[in-house]
Each structure stands twice: as C-alpha cells, then as structure tokens.
Design an enzyme around this catalytic site. Structure first.
Site, PDB file in Angstrom:
ATOM      1  N   LYS A  57      49.340  52.789  32.831  1.00 45.53           N
ATOM      2  CA  LYS A  57      50.044  52.596  34.102  1.00 45.53           C
ATOM      3  C   LYS A  57      49.989  53.834  34.992  1.00 45.53           C
ATOM      4  CE  LYS A  57      53.274  48.852  33.098  1.00 45.53           C
ATOM      5  NZ  LYS A  57      52.637  48.371  31.887  1.00 45.53           N
ATOM      6  N   GLU A 141      59.638  54.875  38.160  1.00 44.33           N
ATOM      7  CA  GLU A 141      59.397  54.438  39.523  1.00 44.33           C
ATOM      8  C   GLU A 141      60.700  54.002  40.177  1.00 44.33           C
ATOM      9  OE1 GLU A 141      54.923  52.498  39.112  1.00 44.33           O
ATOM     10  OE2 GLU A 141      56.680  51.210  38.967  1.00 44.33           O
ATOM     11  N   ASN A 176      62.285  40.923  31.816  1.00 43.75           N
ATOM     12  CA  ASN A 176      61.020  41.303  32.450  1.00 43.75           C
ATOM     13  C   ASN A 176      59.818  40.532  31.904  1.00 43.75           C
ATOM     14  OD1 ASN A 176      62.213  43.429  34.093  1.00 43.75           O
ATOM     15  ND2 ASN A 176      62.406  44.589  32.200  1.00 43.75           N
ATOM     16  N   GLU A 216      49.020  42.426  39.588  1.00 41.94           N
ATOM     17  CA  GLU A 216      50.407  42.008  39.771  1.00 41.94           C
ATOM     18  C   GLU A 216      51.094  42.859  40.830  1.00 41.94           C
ATOM     19  OE1 GLU A 216      52.419  41.803  36.043  1.00 41.94           O
ATOM     20  OE2 GLU A 216      51.036  40.293  35.249  1.00 41.94           O
ATOM     21  N   GLU A 229      50.811  46.358  38.221  1.00 46.80           N
ATOM     22  CA  GLU A 229      49.852  46.668  37.166  1.00 46.80           C
ATOM     23  C   GLU A 229      48.693  45.693  37.271  1.00 46.80           C
ATOM     24  OE1 GLU A 229      51.466  46.103  33.276  1.00 46.80           O
ATOM     25  OE2 GLU A 229      52.060  44.029  33.646  1.00 46.80           O
ATOM     26  N   ASN A 231      46.200  43.419  34.748  1.00 45.02           N
ATOM     27  CA  ASN A 231      45.929  42.926  33.402  1.00 45.02           C
ATOM     28  C   ASN A 231      44.447  42.619  33.283  1.00 45.02           C
ATOM     29  OD1 ASN A 231      48.549  42.674  31.863  1.00 45.02           O
ATOM     30  ND2 ASN A 231      49.075  41.649  33.782  1.00 45.02           N
ATOM     31  N   PHE A 289      69.718  34.386  27.597  1.00 41.93           N
ATOM     32  CA  PHE A 289      68.638  33.569  28.158  1.00 41.93           C
ATOM     33  C   PHE A 289      67.456  33.418  27.198  1.00 41.93           C
ATOM     34  CE2 PHE A 289      70.689  35.591  31.894  1.00 41.93           C
ATOM     35  CZ  PHE A 289      71.277  34.445  32.404  1.00 41.93           C
TER      36      PHE A 289
END
Length: 538
Positions: A57, A141, A176, A216, A229, A231, A289
């Site tokens: 990253k 970030e 996430n 993304e 990022e 992929n 969740f």
C-alpha cells in the site's frame, strides 16, 4: 501438482494471499523472477513487478501520485511504533485510518478517533497483518468519513492497451469487508465514471499492468474520489461486471497471458442491465453484523436459475482457519428492480443447514428503503442498525388447530393462508393473503415446537391445539440465565492473549482477552466492574 493446480483454479476466489503465497512457495516460484523465466510456464495474471508494487500500500500510493491519481492525504512511510503512530495521527488530524501495508480484504485496518484508539489500533492492526500477510508494516491515512466504496474493473494487455470496464458499488460492508455489491452504481454520473476509469487505466499503465485487475476508490458525497488500493487479481465480485458488459474476464485473462491484444475498444464497453451479488457467509449476523460460525453443512441446496459460485458442498466442514464465505450469489435483470427481485427469491430458496449464515441480513439489506433508494455508504449497517441487526420483525404465530389450518393469527391479526405443506421438504410454498412466499422448515419436535425461516429470518413457533394453547399460559417460563458476570467468546477462535488472572480487579470496558478467528483479532471487554474469579477455556 495437477490436482493442486486444479484446486486453485476451481476455488480461486476463496484463496487469500497467505494461501496463494504458500502455493507459490510449493512450486518454487521466486518473486524476483518471472514465472516464465523460473519455471518455463506462462502465469495467467500480471507480472511480479505489478503484483509487488500494487500489493504494497505504501509503494502503490506513491505510484498513484506519480500517475496523477487522486490519493488520500496521509503519511506515506512505514509507522515504526505506537508513539510515532500517535504523532502522525495528530499531524494528519483525527479521525485516521490505520492500515496494513501488505493488507487486503479489510484485515489489518482500524479507525482511530483519538490517541488511545490509535495506540490500540496500532497493536491490533500490526498483529493481524503479521498473522494474515507475514508483514506487520503499517501506514496511516486521513479517514474519509461516510464515503462510498466504488471500484473500477480494468483490463490491460501486453501491448500497452488498457480499458476500464465500468464500476462496481461495494459500499455495504462490515468490518471493512464487502457484503453486497452491484454494478453499475446508482451514484455515479457519466463524467465521474469516465474520470475514475481514466485514472484507473493511468495507474495500470504506470506499472505496465497486463491482465484483469481492480482499482478501488473511496468517493465522498460530492463525488470527489480517492485511490484506495489496486487488487492485482480477479475479484470475488467480478461476475457482476461480466453480467453488465458481456465480457468473460477469465477468458480475457487467458488471451492476454497468451500474448493476444485486447479485442475491444473503450467505446465498445456497454452497461447493459443491472447485476447484484450477495456474499453468503458462515456467520451469525446478530453478532456484530457477522461473527464466524463453524460446523458441518448437514444440508445444502443452491437456488436455481441464478449464478452461484461456491467452493463447498453438502457435508463440507466450515472451520476457523479460512474465510467464512460459503458462496457468492449473483442475479441479473434488465434493471435494478428486476435484479433485486430475483435476489430476494434466490435468498428465500437457498437451503443451508448445519452452520449459522447471514441470509437474514442480506435479505433485509436489499429490501431496505435506503438501499432501494441508493442512499448508502460504508457506514450503512451501523447507521441503519445502531443497536445491531435484530432480524426482520417480531413474529408470534398461534395456529387455531393444526399446521394445515387455513387461517392463522399473527399478533392479533387474522390472515388467510393457503399452502403446500411438506415438512419432509426443506422448502414449502405458501400464499399469505394472496402474496406468494417460500418458507423453510428447519426443525420440529413432538411438543409442537417448530423452527422456520421466513423472509431470511429464523423464527421459533409453537403449533398447539386449542386446548393446549389455553393451558399453555399456566405453564411457568424458564428463567433467563444472568450472564452479566460471565465473559464468553461470541465466536469460535483461538485465544491469543489473556490480560487478567484470578483475583484481579477490572473495570467496565477493560480488555480481558483477545480472540483471533478467521484472521481477525477481536478484543473482549468486561461488561461491568468486579473481581476476576476464574479464567477457563471451557
């Protein structure tokens, strides 16, 4: 070797980075060399330079900046320790996002709103990153509050040609990690779509990318977008792009690997219809969740006439060691409404027994007014369910005589029911006041207790005769166990740390232990202040 490679091909969307790296090491693929040079074979995918550059990253963000791609403000170096993390977070300004440099799939990511959360986030993120990727480096970030997660599918060849194949909306997430995706997005206009696509292609060309890949972005309410990022592989959600463009991405990847130029121009890429994908997980949606559920699939039946990409079968064991995904369920329609309607029907007809699953959550999300209106963000689940997901609604049914009765009473309201009951079948067709529904009978016993799944949610029912129903009100109710003084893990997993011992005084909110399940670390805290009497693994 052939069997292992066949397994990788069949279950490629389940393979996380650690498993893929293990497979590469098994076949002695050296990252510093191309597979062609080291093994005499052609790798279907990008070259090692692109994988390494975009897999880090920190490096990928620097490359994105040089390619004139919008990036999130933040610290581009490696964060050394918790003290430096706090200093950097203060300079950037809270809230901040702590991320694993080698990360993906939401692992090794934490949001911090103050110094204490930054220190805690640094600890957990570095531990998760080391466990999941063998690399504990972190970056920090600026956290973009209430954004959408929208990604661009790219396709590039070895002849400097690259295309963007429109977008996928991936904003419905928990921890996430994506839960529901759709293509296209209800939010993007043609100009924003084109700008995002052009930047995605610019980044692909900057690293000489060749194959299918995904760039993304986070998109704020004003349609400002920022690189998140890239992929360098086929994404779990790639089928919805295939649905709306008509392209077979796997076939295109094979053609590119063979050396053929792309067959299409940018003007040839359409948006035809709408596609939705639901990730079906072995999880309990009523716990945060979706906390992992393990067990053996005692019964498994996929819905018909829709696409189901799965890596399991009836009798498979779901363990704590891998991602909890059971399958990805894809529906397509001429428009969004048709695609969502087909998804409702598919979820109702999906039979999964032996493990807890998240179909109840998936079904409620896709019919929720905010989702239907397209009013979503990555905070959709906590915003809509601030106290956690509870299920569709409270339901109490008492049948007047027996299961084949034509009238039922629901919370004082009488409903006419016609049905084709067959308790030996996992699916039953029911018409309730003229509306057709599918009901799944999960279990029943001689005392009249029946468990059914209706509209995705599981309900416990009692079917009694009139006399038994009258007498049942005199039966004493079993007292609910007081668990406020007991801390039990809400999920199966491995205990990686215990912070207390018998005799310790603890306060409400204090960390007691850390549980790792499916590569995610979870801190368990005390529900109230008191003294620790016993620590047991039983």
């Amino acid at each position: 070797t052939l069997r292992v490679l066949a397994f990788i091909k069949k279950f490629r969307f389940f393979l996380c980075k650690p498993i893929m790296n293990s497979c590469l090491r098994m076949f002695n693929f050296k990252p510093s060399l191309s597979p062609q040079a080291s093994e005499g074979v052609t790798f279907i995918g990008p070259d090692t330079h692109a994988i390494q550059a975009m897999g880090d990253k920190i490096e990928s963000k620097l490359l994105a900046k040089n390619a004139k791609v919008n990036t999130i403000p933040g610290f581009d170096g490696v964060v050394k320790d918790a003290d430096e993390a706090v200093r950097i977070a203060r300079e950037i300004g809270y809230p901040v996002m702590i991320k694993a440099s080698a990360g993906g799939g939401g692992k090794g990511m934490r949001i911090a709103w103050d110094d204490e959360e930054t220190r805690e986030g640094f600890r957990f993120s570095s531990q998760e990153a080391a466990s999941s990727f063998g690399d504990d480096r972190l970056l920090i970030e600026k956290f973009i509050d209430n954004p959408r997660h929208i990604e661009i599918q790219v396709l590039a060849d070895k002849h400097d040609n690259a295309l963007w194949l429109n977008e996928r909306e991936c904003s419905i997430q928990r921890r996430n990690q994506k839960v529901v995706e759709e293509a296209p997005s209800t939010f993007l206009d043609p100009d924003t779509r084109r700008a995002m696509g052009e930047q995605a292609v610019a980044l692909a060309k900057a690293v000489k990318y060749s194959s299918a890949g995904t760039v993304e972005f986070l998109v704020d309410s004003k349609k400002n977008f920022y690189f998140l990022e890239m992929n360098t592989r086929l994404q779990v959600e790639h089928p919805i792009t295939e649905c709306i463009t008509g392209l077979d991405l796997v076939q295109e990847m094979i053609r590119v690997a063979k050396g053929y130029p792309l067959r299409h121009k940018q003007a040839d890429i359409p948006i035809n219809g709408w596609a939705v994908e639901c990730r079906v997980y072995a999880e309990d949606p009523y716990k945060s969740f979706g906390l992992p559920s393990i067990g053996r699939l005692s019964q498994y039946q996929e819905p018909l006439h829709v696409r189901v990409d799965s890596g399991i079968q009836e009798g498979s064991d779901i363990s704590i060691y891998y991602d909890p995904m059971i399958s990805k369920l894809i529906t397509y329609g001429s428009d969004r409404a048709e695609a969502l309607q087909r998804m409702e029907e598919a979820l109702d007809n999906y039979v999964i027994r032996g493990v807890t699953h998240n179909i109840a959550l998936l079904r409620e999300v896709i019919i929720h007014p905010r989702f239907v209106q397209g009013n979503i963000s990555t905070k959709f689940l906590p915003d809509v369910y601030p106290d956690g997901f509870k299920g569709l609604f409270s339901l109490k049914i008492f049948l007047c005589s027996c299961l084949v009765s034509q009238q039922v009473e629901v919370d004082g309201m009488k409903l006419n029911v016609t049905n084709e009951w067959n308790l030996a079948s996992p699916l039953s067709s029911v018409t309730i006041d003229g509306t057709h529904r599918t009901i799944q009978c999960l279990s029943r016993d001689a005392a009249g207790n029946i468990s059914i799944q209706f509209l995705g949610t599981v309900y416990k029912l009692r079917i009694l005769t009139k006399l038994a129903a009258e007498l049942s009100k005199y039966m004493p109710e079993k007292a609910v166990e007081d668990t406020t003084s007991i801390l039990r893990s809400p999920m199966p997993g491995a205990v990686v740390a215990v912070s207390v011992k018998p005799g310790d005084l603890v306060s409400e909110g204090q960390e007691i232990c850390v549980i790792e399940a499916m590569k995610m670390q979870n801190s368990l805290i005390a529900a109230k202040s008191g003294k620790v009497c016993l620590v047991s693994s039983l």
